[in-house]
Design a protein around this motif. Structure first.
Motif, PDB file in Angstrom:
ATOM      1  N   PRO A   1      -0.321   1.051 -19.424  1.00 35.25           N
ATOM      2  CA  PRO A   1      -0.464   0.264 -18.188  1.00 35.25           C
ATOM      3  C   PRO A   1      -0.179   1.105 -16.941  1.00 35.25           C
ATOM      4  O   PRO A   1      -0.901   1.020 -15.949  1.00 35.25           O
ATOM      5  CB  PRO A   1       0.568  -0.851 -18.368  1.00 35.25           C
ATOM      6  CG  PRO A   1       0.703  -1.005 -19.841  1.00 35.25           C
ATOM      7  CD  PRO A   1       0.518   0.363 -20.421  1.00 35.25           C
ATOM      8  N   ASP A   2       0.863   1.926 -17.003  1.00 39.73           N
ATOM      9  CA  ASP A   2       1.196   2.793 -15.855  1.00 39.73           C
ATOM     10  C   ASP A   2       0.048   3.733 -15.517  1.00 39.73           C
ATOM     11  O   ASP A   2      -0.354   3.877 -14.365  1.00 39.73           O
ATOM     12  CB  ASP A   2       2.400   3.681 -16.211  1.00 39.73           C
ATOM     13  CG  ASP A   2       3.695   3.015 -15.807  1.00 39.73           C
ATOM     14  OD1 ASP A   2       3.622   1.830 -15.399  1.00 39.73           O
ATOM     15  OD2 ASP A   2       4.735   3.675 -15.925  1.00 39.73           O
ATOM     16  N   ILE A   3      -0.429   4.391 -16.553  1.00 41.91           N
ATOM     17  CA  ILE A   3      -1.509   5.369 -16.370  1.00 41.91           C
ATOM     18  C   ILE A   3      -2.739   4.684 -15.774  1.00 41.91           C
ATOM     19  O   ILE A   3      -3.361   5.189 -14.835  1.00 41.91           O
ATOM     20  CB  ILE A   3      -1.867   6.025 -17.730  1.00 41.91           C
ATOM     21  CG1 ILE A   3      -0.706   6.848 -18.262  1.00 41.91           C
ATOM     22  CG2 ILE A   3      -3.154   6.837 -17.640  1.00 41.91           C
ATOM     23  CD1 ILE A   3      -0.522   8.204 -17.651  1.00 41.91           C
ATOM     24  N   GLU A   4      -3.062   3.521 -16.311  1.00 47.89           N
ATOM     25  CA  GLU A   4      -4.253   2.826 -15.819  1.00 47.89           C
ATOM     26  C   GLU A   4      -4.074   2.405 -14.357  1.00 47.89           C
ATOM     27  O   GLU A   4      -5.013   2.427 -13.569  1.00 47.89           O
ATOM     28  CB  GLU A   4      -4.579   1.613 -16.703  1.00 47.89           C
ATOM     29  CG  GLU A   4      -4.987   1.972 -18.137  1.00 47.89           C
ATOM     30  CD  GLU A   4      -6.232   2.854 -18.223  1.00 47.89           C
ATOM     31  OE1 GLU A   4      -7.061   2.830 -17.300  1.00 47.89           O
ATOM     32  OE2 GLU A   4      -6.361   3.592 -19.217  1.00 47.89           O
ATOM     33  N   THR A   5      -2.852   2.027 -14.007  1.00 47.55           N
ATOM     34  CA  THR A   5      -2.587   1.668 -12.606  1.00 47.55           C
ATOM     35  C   THR A   5      -2.792   2.877 -11.694  1.00 47.55           C
ATOM     36  O   THR A   5      -3.407   2.777 -10.630  1.00 47.55           O
ATOM     37  CB  THR A   5      -1.143   1.137 -12.459  1.00 47.55           C
ATOM     38  OG1 THR A   5      -1.002   0.039 -13.339  1.00 47.55           O
ATOM     39  CG2 THR A   5      -0.861   0.714 -11.033  1.00 47.55           C
ATOM     40  N   HIS A   6      -2.257   4.007 -12.128  1.00 44.06           N
ATOM     41  CA  HIS A   6      -2.427   5.206 -11.300  1.00 44.06           C
ATOM     42  C   HIS A   6      -3.909   5.562 -11.165  1.00 44.06           C
ATOM     43  O   HIS A   6      -4.366   5.961 -10.103  1.00 44.06           O
ATOM     44  CB  HIS A   6      -1.673   6.393 -11.911  1.00 44.06           C
ATOM     45  CG  HIS A   6      -0.181   6.242 -11.832  1.00 44.06           C
ATOM     46  ND1 HIS A   6       0.461   5.860 -10.682  1.00 44.06           N
ATOM     47  CD2 HIS A   6       0.796   6.423 -12.758  1.00 44.06           C
ATOM     48  CE1 HIS A   6       1.765   5.806 -10.899  1.00 44.06           C
ATOM     49  NE2 HIS A   6       1.995   6.141 -12.157  1.00 44.06           N
ATOM     50  N   ARG A   7      -4.648   5.410 -12.252  1.00 44.98           N
ATOM     51  CA  ARG A   7      -6.083   5.735 -12.196  1.00 44.98           C
ATOM     52  C   ARG A   7      -6.798   4.836 -11.198  1.00 44.98           C
ATOM     53  O   ARG A   7      -7.621   5.287 -10.408  1.00 44.98           O
ATOM     54  CB  ARG A   7      -6.706   5.591 -13.594  1.00 44.98           C
ATOM     55  CG  ARG A   7      -6.282   6.716 -14.525  1.00 44.98           C
ATOM     56  CD  ARG A   7      -6.794   6.490 -15.929  1.00 44.98           C
ATOM     57  NE  ARG A   7      -6.390   7.606 -16.812  1.00 44.98           N
ATOM     58  CZ  ARG A   7      -6.412   7.546 -18.135  1.00 44.98           C
ATOM     59  NH1 ARG A   7      -6.817   6.447 -18.761  1.00 44.98           N
ATOM     60  NH2 ARG A   7      -6.038   8.586 -18.842  1.00 44.98           N
ATOM     61  N   LYS A   8      -6.446   3.560 -11.261  1.00 39.90           N
ATOM     62  CA  LYS A   8      -7.096   2.624 -10.347  1.00 39.90           C
ATOM     63  C   LYS A   8      -6.710   2.952  -8.890  1.00 39.90           C
ATOM     64  O   LYS A   8      -7.574   2.974  -8.003  1.00 39.90           O
ATOM     65  CB  LYS A   8      -6.682   1.196 -10.699  1.00 39.90           C
ATOM     66  CG  LYS A   8      -7.358   0.147  -9.843  1.00 39.90           C
ATOM     67  CD  LYS A   8      -7.073  -1.247 -10.365  1.00 39.90           C
ATOM     68  CE  LYS A   8      -7.730  -2.280  -9.454  1.00 39.90           C
ATOM     69  NZ  LYS A   8      -7.582  -3.629  -9.969  1.00 39.90           N
TER      70      LYS A   8
ATOM     71  N   GLU B   1       0.830  -1.215   0.000  1.00 40.41           N
ATOM     72  CA  GLU B   1       0.000   0.000   0.000  1.00 40.41           C
ATOM     73  C   GLU B   1       0.862   1.261   0.000  1.00 40.41           C
ATOM     74  O   GLU B   1       0.594   2.205  -0.742  1.00 40.41           O
ATOM     75  CB  GLU B   1      -0.921   0.021   1.241  1.00 40.41           C
ATOM     76  CG  GLU B   1      -2.113  -0.890   1.097  1.00 40.41           C
ATOM     77  CD  GLU B   1      -3.266  -0.518   2.045  1.00 40.41           C
ATOM     78  OE1 GLU B   1      -4.278  -1.204   1.998  1.00 40.41           O
ATOM     79  OE2 GLU B   1      -3.131   0.465   2.817  1.00 40.41           O
ATOM     80  N   VAL B   2       1.896   1.263   0.824  1.00 36.47           N
ATOM     81  CA  VAL B   2       2.758   2.449   0.917  1.00 36.47           C
ATOM     82  C   VAL B   2       3.450   2.701  -0.423  1.00 36.47           C
ATOM     83  O   VAL B   2       3.546   3.851  -0.875  1.00 36.47           O
ATOM     84  CB  VAL B   2       3.777   2.280   2.064  1.00 36.47           C
ATOM     85  CG1 VAL B   2       4.871   3.334   1.984  1.00 36.47           C
ATOM     86  CG2 VAL B   2       3.059   2.367   3.413  1.00 36.47           C
ATOM     87  N   ALA B   3       3.864   1.644  -1.086  1.00 40.05           N
ATOM     88  CA  ALA B   3       4.526   1.810  -2.380  1.00 40.05           C
ATOM     89  C   ALA B   3       3.539   2.307  -3.427  1.00 40.05           C
ATOM     90  O   ALA B   3       3.855   3.201  -4.222  1.00 40.05           O
ATOM     91  CB  ALA B   3       5.146   0.487  -2.822  1.00 40.05           C
ATOM     92  N   ASP B   4       2.322   1.748  -3.448  1.00 37.82           N
ATOM     93  CA  ASP B   4       1.330   2.178  -4.443  1.00 37.82           C
ATOM     94  C   ASP B   4       0.911   3.626  -4.224  1.00 37.82           C
ATOM     95  O   ASP B   4       0.793   4.404  -5.179  1.00 37.82           O
ATOM     96  CB  ASP B   4       0.078   1.290  -4.378  1.00 37.82           C
ATOM     97  CG  ASP B   4       0.298  -0.031  -5.106  1.00 37.82           C
ATOM     98  OD1 ASP B   4       1.428  -0.243  -5.612  1.00 37.82           O
ATOM     99  OD2 ASP B   4      -0.637  -0.842  -5.155  1.00 37.82           O
ATOM    100  N   LEU B   5       0.686   3.983  -2.969  1.00 35.61           N
ATOM    101  CA  LEU B   5       0.338   5.383  -2.677  1.00 35.61           C
ATOM    102  C   LEU B   5       1.451   6.299  -3.151  1.00 35.61           C
ATOM    103  O   LEU B   5       1.214   7.297  -3.833  1.00 35.61           O
ATOM    104  CB  LEU B   5       0.115   5.568  -1.165  1.00 35.61           C
ATOM    105  CG  LEU B   5      -1.157   4.975  -0.569  1.00 35.61           C
ATOM    106  CD1 LEU B   5      -1.066   4.961   0.964  1.00 35.61           C
ATOM    107  CD2 LEU B   5      -2.390   5.752  -1.006  1.00 35.61           C
ATOM    108  N   GLY B   6       2.677   5.940  -2.775  1.00 33.10           N
ATOM    109  CA  GLY B   6       3.818   6.785  -3.097  1.00 33.10           C
ATOM    110  C   GLY B   6       4.025   6.898  -4.596  1.00 33.10           C
ATOM    111  O   GLY B   6       4.266   7.993  -5.119  1.00 33.10           O
ATOM    112  N   SER B   7       3.902   5.786  -5.279  1.00 36.03           N
ATOM    113  CA  SER B   7       4.171   5.813  -6.719  1.00 36.03           C
ATOM    114  C   SER B   7       3.147   6.688  -7.443  1.00 36.03           C
ATOM    115  O   SER B   7       3.496   7.484  -8.317  1.00 36.03           O
ATOM    116  CB  SER B   7       4.203   4.370  -7.231  1.00 36.03           C
ATOM    117  OG  SER B   7       3.503   4.253  -8.420  1.00 36.03           O
ATOM    118  N   THR B   8       1.892   6.586  -7.057  1.00 36.80           N
ATOM    119  CA  THR B   8       0.879   7.413  -7.715  1.00 36.80           C
ATOM    120  C   THR B   8       1.029   8.879  -7.316  1.00 36.80           C
ATOM    121  O   THR B   8       0.904   9.781  -8.153  1.00 36.80           O
ATOM    122  CB  THR B   8      -0.533   6.883  -7.394  1.00 36.80           C
ATOM    123  OG1 THR B   8      -0.660   5.594  -8.004  1.00 36.80           O
ATOM    124  CG2 THR B   8      -1.630   7.792  -7.919  1.00 36.80           C
TER     125      THR B   8
END
Lengths: 546, 529, 360
Positions: free
Chosen positions: C83-90, A505-512
């Protein structure tokens, strides 16, 4: 005699950027911002009342309770917390405030418009901020070269050391293009952290259509662990004025603002006096009118779009870019926004030449950078370092190494808090952007906070993220929600207990957040968690297990 | 309106006079607010400090009924400052020289002495409008509901003609039409002087055209107005068919109106609710309502738009056209064989000069603004682009006249009436919508706070307001929107029938009543709180 | 002079497309049927760039850019879905869902109320991820009968604040505090009725989560039946706003503005938005009424009533002449009624004794 409502409005309504000074005038007069006062301001400045109300709530220091202005506020920045700031706040029954830029002193406590310092209730005294020590490495300085001269803050003292010579020369030569060329050749770049080449910015404003043009000095030094601009303005205010006047001359700007952070009340007085002197001496005037504007406590106002919105009396959200301020800045007109240190570097550059300045740097690197060093070192303070200086030299040779005999430096922050942590082998960096960026961080505004091995990095990271969450403006989703969720995961208030899920979760939050946040705050904040995970995996394991 | 609604976002100077647009036409007003966001300047002339006044760059607080004085003063300044559009005047107008000569006498100081607006404000407003690249005028009933309503409109036309602010984007003279299909009512020929599409009845060619279409020759003389008809009720007029109008409440001088209806031998009323007017009827016929009816409304920008039925009719109610068609058939009139709204609309279009190019199918999407002279024509969003319909724009020589009644010792206070955002006309509709009462539970008399005190009233107390025609008791609201010496109420609430008081006079040309000016006395009702 | 076409073209997902100067990447993509998700976007409003769902990859830019705020420039190479963009959107959607109380809301809440629900389904965004504190505080104290202020569902897109300022020009609502503590507010945090709110309902209709909702329509949330929308024109005032009347079976359950209405472009006022329920009010006249010998009005059949109406006109015409009959048409009925009224007078009686209510 205190001013009437009408007098306050009369005093400021015809100036540009009237909202902040009008609000401060009511705040100062009444000790808080009453509903009646806000209605008067809304009517007088023709701002919708709902907008004005919302905007006032954005700022930390505008009090809506009677007497609120005079309540004590204790700095709870990362360094002050290590000195017992929270305990001090409890003892004083005081509110807290984010890092107020005095990390090289005991804990600062703001009382009305006075800064007290002290680590305990009985210690609190009012004292001027520390003067930078002479360069410990013996390097030639640019910004600090004259700052230690006696009487430097006054016009006479400044002139004695060669002050305003660059401006006089520029006006005499009347070659703004040549001036910009010199600045460009010096390779001076934005010292607030963004590092945009100053000459190019000035040229863009000079070339942009639209009048009047504006020079804004970003003196909203809100980054935790940064206090260099305060030192410059407290001891060398005319250098800033000269730098701004040169920028105005170069670009054709006729008005300027110094946007000063709220937490520097003494600096406000020093600047006001210096502007008065410079006006009387003719350095400022109708050709270039300089206004001092005081912020009200909002880290995001150090972001240039937010800063301009704040000046314009709007809700201080960052602006979408492009367009950039060089074409659409203050009131949508071409605008230079430069940091204090950048502007102050210009007069010496013009006096000594571009090559002189470039050569101040080590190796490939041009020029100098002020580092605000604080935390667990023997001699915290502001140091003007040549770019390329090894961090190790700064920490150990210049600042005397760990504060505690036999201690070890566990980690440092970079760019105040925005660059996250460096630790382990990465403490062997040199102080320049290419080297530090290669380690996933950046030098930024040059705040470095040092933590020895007695410190709990998890707690420091949680505090840091909490700071970002509190200062997130709320405009963009990834930052508004992300800083909150990361804080909860660092404090343990919410989030998975399973380490893999936690890291995921921390990685996904940070990456976005890093990829899609609208401004630097949301992009930088995850560097805290990233670097924590990188350098202190065992601490995270422990955190999830507890 | 000469110009389309979307043009309202385009002017650089907007002059609103006699329009409380943010309450009466809120959605149109949003476009003015957008223009202001884009940097347009606003001049508002209104006796009351309404929202448009607060938004204005220049606010002209004129005395009720003094519009022509203000406008003459403005014309004087525009002429004196050389802000006239000479080329436009030469090319497209007539009577300009005489007009310019005429306005020389009307200095802003003179105007101030009549309308009470400081001369310097009149100067500023005139210069602002006169210098506008794109100046647009908007007005509503605050201009027309006076005995000098025509003079007021002509005065505005004079300003437009002298500055050339017409026939271009973001300019024009734009009356905001009140009711949803009031434009359509006029378009359809439901007026005493014109057949459908503004074809004058006095033109023998038109008489012949419609004799053929209707199978019946119609008088060459124009008819009488409703106002005259009511005056003649029980005398020359003995029967009326009234559709969808609560005449008793919305017309001025309620007692006179009630007497007129009572005097008729035969009154048939078509409506969706029983109301004060149906109580005088011999026959009341239930019409289908909006939401149950197919047909068209024509809006203030002359756009013809389809309305559709979403639910079945209430009870046995029937469409208005069907009801009238049935009455005609039963009287024995020929040619009343309409079977659908489509049939009716198609005949209307065929006989109209302005709707000629459309029919039921073409009008489907509401794309057309009349005139649409032939099929395939895209419609005319903006009038007078090429020229005026009747050749040249004619300057009219206007002089100031006092209202029909002016304040006196007996009636020392000006009453002006108008609309409120939350209610519509006599509230037969809005009064039955859930929730409206939360915002507007009752009528109030808006009185300046200082007047409340000096007249011995109490905020929230009751006052008796009387004119030479009668009196009403009404709740007092201290409200700085009203200027000193002038009070305001709407006629929306039947239990506070303000139109008992009004009706001092009518415009001699249009027979529009002077609802905006009525001298009254206001006294506290004792024991009220 | 025609410009070289390459001056105004860019590459969108591998295809060269033209654009008009000033267009944003989002607008260009919309024209080419790219379904880019958004939550803070309303085509009527200035681009805001808050939700970041509309980010696209722009070659040469370090980070993805918000397509709604980025103006198209010649030669740009844009990818709307990687794929990156879609991941960020999700991830963004999962973040948004984590601050919200519920996902399923009645479509009667407002025009845009299903946007978040639909996007979360499209992206199969998981609820329960990123759990933590909820944002927003509902104003149950605001008992106005029109607008529900269910800020538990607020995602701080500020469409309400922006539509109130930019479209309605009322500036009644604004943003209080900052960051996660952000709250939509009125002046001094009061009730809508004590603010500059005119209850036009624009905030309700633009809200993408139903946090602001049409309280009147919600009374019919439990009424069975599909919501049918019928396009019509508002019956209040001469502006002529296009509306969609919403029905369930034979019940009018609410009304929404038509975003493509030429006169209003999605705007309405309190009357148009909320005052429609007179139509099915119990006071409606449902049968003809005829005045009896007792002087009272009595229910009658159409036959009786129409005959009585016609007889009266015949009688008056016979006794007093055709100029004794007068017709008053309405400014509120459809034009077909007005036309018939004047036709009745002219073709029937041969006079011009006809007027309408415009003089009042």
């Amino acid at each position: 005699m205190s001013m009437t409502d009408a007098q306050i409005l009369e005093r400021y309504a015809r100036e540009p950027a009237p909202l902040l000074p009008v609000l401060h005038a009511f705040h100062d007069r009444d000790g808080y911002l009453s509903e009646e006062a806000l209605r008067v301001v809304a009517d007088g400045l023709r701002i919708p009342i709902a907008d004005l109300f919302g905007t006032v709530t954005f700022y930390h220091h505008f009090s809506r309770k009677p007497g609120g202005l005079h309540g004590k506020r204790v700095c709870t920045g990362p360094v002050c917390c290590r000195k017992g700031a929270r305990e001090l706040a409890r003892s004083l029954g005081a509110e807290t405030m984010p890092c107020s830029g005095r990390c090289d002193d005991p804990i600062p406590v703001l009382e009305g418009h006075t800064t007290l310092i002290g680590n305990t209730v009985s210690d609190l005294v009012h004292k001027p901020s520390p003067l930078p020590a002479p360069n410990p490495g013996g390097y030639q300085e640019c910004v600090f070269a004259g700052i230690r001269e006696e009487g430097r803050a006054g016009l006479a003292g400044y002139r004695k050391g060669g002050g305003y010579r660059a401006l006089e020369k520029a006006l005499a030569e009347n070659d703004p293009e040549g001036l910009i060329r010199t600045v460009t050749e010096s390779k001076l770049a934005g010292r607030g952290g963004a590092g945009f080449p100053t000459g190019r910015k000035w040229q863009a404003v000079r070339d942009a259509p639209g009048e009047p043009k504006t020079i804004i000095c970003n003196a909203d030094e809100g980054e935790p662990g940064c206090f260099k601009d305060r030192a410059i303005m407290d001891y060398d205010p005319h250098a800033l004025i000269e730098g701004m006047a040169l920028a105005a001359f170069a670009t054709g700007a006729t008005r300027g603002f110094i946007y000063l952070r709220y937490e520097y009340p003494e600096t406000n007085d020093i600047l006001a006096a210096a502007i008065g002197e410079a006006e009387a001496a003719g350095y400022l005037g109708d050709h270039f009118k300089l206004y001092l504007r005081r912020g009200a406590g909002a880290y995001i106002c150090g972001e240039e779009g937010s800063l301009i919105n704040s000046l314009e009396g709007k809700h201080p959200f960052p602006r979408n870019r492009p367009p950039f301020p060089v074409t659409h800045g203050f009131e949508d007109k071409p605008t230079v926004v430069n940091n204090v240190e950048t502007l102050v570097s210009v007069p010496p550059i013009l006096r000594h030449g571009a090559a002189w300045y470039r050569d101040l740097g080590l190796g490939e690197h041009a020029g100098t950078k002020i580092i605000s060093l604080s935390g667990d070192v023997a001699r915290p303070g502001n140091y003007e370092a040549p770019f390329g200086l090894p961090l190790h030299t700064l920490l150990h040779d210049w600042a005397g190494g760990p504060a505690v005999e036999g201690g070890t430096i566990q980690a440092v922050t970079m760019a105040g808090l925005s660059g996250g942590f460096l630790a382990g082998d990465d403490l062997n960096v040199t102080l320049d952007e290419p080297c530090i960026r290669a380690r996933g961080s950046f030098l930024g505004a040059g705040g470095i906070m040092v933590f020895d091995s007695s410190r709990d990095m998890m707690a420091i990271a949680a505090e840091a993220m909490h700071f970002f969450a509190e200062e997130s403006c709320g405009k963009c989703f990834p930052c508004r929600i992300g800083t909150q969720r990361l804080t909860e995961r660092l404090t343990g208030a919410a989030g998975p207990r399973d380490k893999t899920a936690w890291l995921d979760e921390v990685a996904d939050l940070g990456s976005t957040m890093k990829a899609v946040s609208a401004c630097g705050l949301g992009i930088a904040a995850p560097l805290i968690t990233e670097s924590l995970v990188r350098y202190f995996p065992e601490r995270i394991e422990q955190h999830c297990a507890s | 309106m000469s110009n389309p609604l979307k043009d309202m976002e385009k002017p650089d100077v907007i002059f609103c006079i006699g329009t409380n647009m943010t309450e009466a036409h809120p959605v149109a007003a949003t476009r003015i607010k957008k223009a202001l966001r884009n940097g347009a300047k606003l001049i508002t002339a209104d006796p009351r400090r309404i929202r448009l006044a607060k938004m204005a760059d220049i606010y002209l607080p004129l005395r009720v009924g003094s519009d022509t004085a203000l406008l003459l003063g403005m014309a004087h300044v525009i002429a004196r400052e050389g802000l006239i559009d000479k080329a436009f005047m030469d090319a497209r107008t007539t009577g300009g020289e005489a007009f310019l000569e005429h306005v020389k006498q009307f200095t802003p100081q003179w105007a101030e002495s009549i309308c009470g607006v400081p001369a310097e404000k009149i100067e500023q407003a005139a210069v602002l409008y006169g210098k506008a690249e794109k100046g647009a005028i908007f007005y509503t009933l605050g201009i027309t509901e006076h005995i000098c309503g025509v003079d007021n409109v002509q005065s505005l036309c004079n300003l437009v003609l002298m500055t050339g602010n017409v026939g271009r984007e973001g300019t024009g003279i734009n009356p905001m039409r009140g009711q949803n299909n009031i434009q359509g009512a006029g378009d359809s020929g439901a007026i005493p002087n014109n057949y459908v599409g503004f074809q004058p009845v006095e033109d023998p060619a038109n008489q012949a055209k419609f004799a053929e279409a209707y199978g019946r020759t119609v008088d060459l003389e124009r008819g009488i107005t409703k106002v005259t008809a009511l005056d003649l009720a029980g005398d020359k007029i003995q029967a009326m068919l009234i559709d969808g109008e609560n005449t008793v409440v919305t017309d001025p001088d309620r007692k006179h109106c009630e007497k007129a209806l009572r005097a008729l031998e035969h009154l048939v009323v078509i409506d969706i609710f029983r109301n004060e007017t149906t109580e005088f009827a011999d026959v009341v016929l239930p019409a289908t309502s909006w939401g149950e009816t197919e047909g068209h409304f024509t809006n203030t920008e002359r756009r013809i738009q389809r309305i559709r039925a979403a639910v079945p009719p209430a009870g046995q109610s029937k469409p208005d056209w069907w009801i009238i068609n049935e009455i005609a058939r039963r009287i024995g009139f020929q040619g009343f064989d309409f079977e659908s709204a489509r049939d009716v609309f198609n005949e209307l279009c065929e006989l109209s000069a302005t709707y000629k190019g459309i029919n039921w199918d073409i009008a489907e999407k509401g794309q057309h603004q009349w005139p649409i002279p032939y099929e395939g024509h895209p419609g005319t969003p903006r009038l007078h682009e090429e020229g005026f319909k009747n050749g040249r724009g004619v300057f009219k020589i206007i002089n100031y006249r006092d209202p029909a009644e002016v304040v006196s010792e007996a009636f020392p206070i000006w009453l002006t009436t108008g609309r409120r955002l939350e209610s519509y006309h006599s509230r037969t509709q809005t009064g039955r919508a859930h929730g409206i009462d939360y915002l507007l539970p009752e009528e109030v008399l808006e009185v300046h706070p200082d007047d409340v005190a000096s007249w011995g009233l109490t905020d929230g107390g009751t006052a008796r307001m009387s004119s030479s025609r009668g009196h009403v008791d009404i709740k007092v609201q201290a409200n700085p929107r009203s200027p000193r010496g002038t009070v305001f109420a709407s006629f929306c609430f039947n239990d506070t029938p303000v139109n008992i008081l009004t009706g001092g006079g009518y415009d001699p040309v249009t027979h529009t009543a002077e609802l905006k000016v009525c001298p009254v006395a206001v006294t506290p009702v004792s024991g009220s709180s | 002079m025609t410009k070289n076409p390459t001056e105004f073209s860019l590459t969108l997902d591998g295809k060269t497309v033209n654009f008009t100067p000033g267009e944003t990447l989002y607008e260009v993509a919309q024209r080419h049927q790219k379904d880019i998700p958004t939550l803070c976007y309303d085509p009527r409003l200035e681009s805001f760039g808050g939700c970041r769902l509309c980010v696209v990859r722009l070659e040469g830019a370090k980070n993805p850019v918000a397509s709604c705020t980025t103006r198209a420039e010649a030669g740009m190479v844009v990818h709307t879905s990687t794929p990156d963009i879609e991941t960020h959107r999700k991830t963004l959607l999962e973040m948004v869902l984590s601050e919200n109380r519920e996902l399923e809301v009645s479509p009667l809440r407002g025009y845009a109320s299903q946007e978040l629900t639909e996007l979360s389904e499209r992206y199969q965004a998981r609820t329960g991820r990123f759990e933590g504190k909820q944002s927003g505080e509902s104003r149950i104290d605001d008992t106005n009968p029109f607008i529900l202020r269910d800020y538990d569902l607020c995602i701080s897109c500020y469409r309400c604040v922006r539509v109130c300022a930019e479209e309605e020009g009322d500036y009644a609502i604004s943003v209080m505090n900052r960051g996660f503590e952000t709250q939509i507010t009125t002046e001094f945090g009061g009730l809508l009725k004590d603010s500059d709110c005119t209850f036009c309902g624009q905030c309700v209709q633009t809200c993408p989560t139903g946090a602001l909702a049409d309280k009147k329509a919600m009374r019919y949330s439990e009424t069975p039946g599909e919501i049918i929308k019928t396009r019509s024109i508002c019956t209040y005032c001469g502006v002529g706003c296009s509306v969609d009347i919403m029905t369930k079976g034979e019940q009018i359950v609410g009304l929404q503005p038509a975003m493509d209405g030429p006169a209003n472009e999605g705007a309405l006022c309190i009357k148009g938005q909320f005052a429609y329920d007179f139509v099915q009010h119990e006071d409606r006249l449902t049968t003809p009424l005829v005045r009896g010998d007792d002087g009272e009005l009595h229910e009658a059949t159409w036959e009786e009533a129409l005959d009585k109406a016609a007889d009266g006109f015949k009688r008056v015409m016979r006794i007093h002449g055709r100029h004794a009959v007068y017709g008053v048409a309405s400014g509120r009925t459809p034009i077909e009624g007005d036309y018939m009224m004047q036709r009745f007078i002219r073709a029937g009686f041969g006079t011009n004794y006809i007027d309408n209510c415009s003089r009042a």
